[in-house]
Design a protein around this motif. Structure first.
Motif, mmCIF file in Angstrom:
data_model
loop_
_atom_site.group_PDB
_atom_site.id
_atom_site.type_symbol
_atom_site.label_atom_id
_atom_site.label_comp_id
_atom_site.label_asym_id
_atom_site.label_seq_id
_atom_site.Cartn_x
_atom_site.Cartn_y
_atom_site.Cartn_z
ATOM 1 N N VAL A 120 42.095 42.440 41.172
ATOM 2 C CA VAL A 120 41.968 43.221 39.930
ATOM 3 C C VAL A 120 43.325 43.466 39.268
ATOM 4 C CG1 VAL A 120 41.240 45.444 38.978
ATOM 5 C CG2 VAL A 120 39.756 44.235 40.580
ATOM 6 N N PRO A 121 44.341 43.990 39.982
ATOM 7 C CA PRO A 121 45.636 44.196 39.308
ATOM 8 C C PRO A 121 46.279 42.884 38.850
ATOM 9 C CG PRO A 121 45.578 45.404 41.372
ATOM 10 C CD PRO A 121 44.357 44.560 41.330
ATOM 11 N N ALA A 122 46.100 41.832 39.623
ATOM 12 C CA ALA A 122 46.689 40.546 39.238
ATOM 13 C C ALA A 122 46.053 40.010 37.965
ATOM 14 C CB ALA A 122 46.546 39.538 40.372
ATOM 15 N N LEU A 123 44.741 40.139 37.844
ATOM 16 C CA LEU A 123 44.078 39.667 36.629
ATOM 17 C C LEU A 123 44.415 40.554 35.433
ATOM 18 C CD1 LEU A 123 40.649 38.425 37.995
ATOM 19 C CD2 LEU A 123 42.697 37.109 37.454
ATOM 20 N N LEU A 124 44.624 41.843 35.649
ATOM 21 C CA LEU A 124 45.080 42.719 34.563
ATOM 22 C C LEU A 124 46.504 42.342 34.124
ATOM 23 C CD1 LEU A 124 43.708 46.183 35.736
ATOM 24 C CD2 LEU A 124 42.915 44.810 33.805
ATOM 25 N N LEU A 125 47.366 42.044 35.095
ATOM 26 C CA LEU A 125 48.713 41.580 34.778
ATOM 27 C C LEU A 125 48.653 40.265 34.007
ATOM 28 C CD1 LEU A 125 51.825 41.618 35.066
ATOM 29 C CD2 LEU A 125 51.514 40.484 37.264
ATOM 30 N N ALA A 126 47.775 39.356 34.440
ATOM 31 C CA ALA A 126 47.634 38.071 33.756
ATOM 32 C C ALA A 126 47.165 38.269 32.318
ATOM 33 C CB ALA A 126 46.659 37.177 34.522
#
Length: 124
Positions: A42-48
């Motif tokens: 979830v945080p990685a996709l938000l960062l992306a």
């Protein structure tokens, strides 16, 4: 007759305590020991999503670097999601996902700074 089996079968969601007992050490953080994949996805996709949005907004400034940034973020996101579902060991998977997220953030920042630096160069 006393049965010594656990009451619940299957994969345990219990996070074992840290080996050296110091929860403030980086390697003992719960996010690196938990079997839950969503903690990193979830945080990685938000960062992306944030990075891709920033690169899209920077396209009028430097089209080539913006597309390189978008391609890198998409490739890093694919690698992160693939790691989440293909690596069976929890600790190895979480360390790999954390590393991929750090690389994605660092490269996005470097490329955004390069775009801003290129915008400050005098036109020939």
């Amino acid at each position: 007759m006393n049965d010594q089996r656990p009451a619940r079968q299957g994969r345990s969601t219990h996070v074992p305590p840290a080996q050296d007992g110091d929860p403030t050490r980086m390697r003992n953080q719960p996010a690196l020991r938990t079997p839950k994949r969503w903690i990193w996805i979830v945080p990685a996709l938000l960062l992306a999503a944030a990075a891709i949005t920033a690169f899209i907004l920077c396209m009028p400034i430097n089209l080539a670097l913006a597309w390189i940034g978008i391609a890198f973020v998409v490739a890093s996101s694919i690698a992160l999601v693939t790691t989440a579902f293909l690596v069976p060991n929890d600790r190895t998977r979480n360390l790999t996902m954390a590393g991929l997220m750090v690389i994605m953030a660092a490269m996005s920042l470097i490329l955004l700074l390069a775009i801003l630096w290129a915008a400050q160069l005098p036109r020939a």
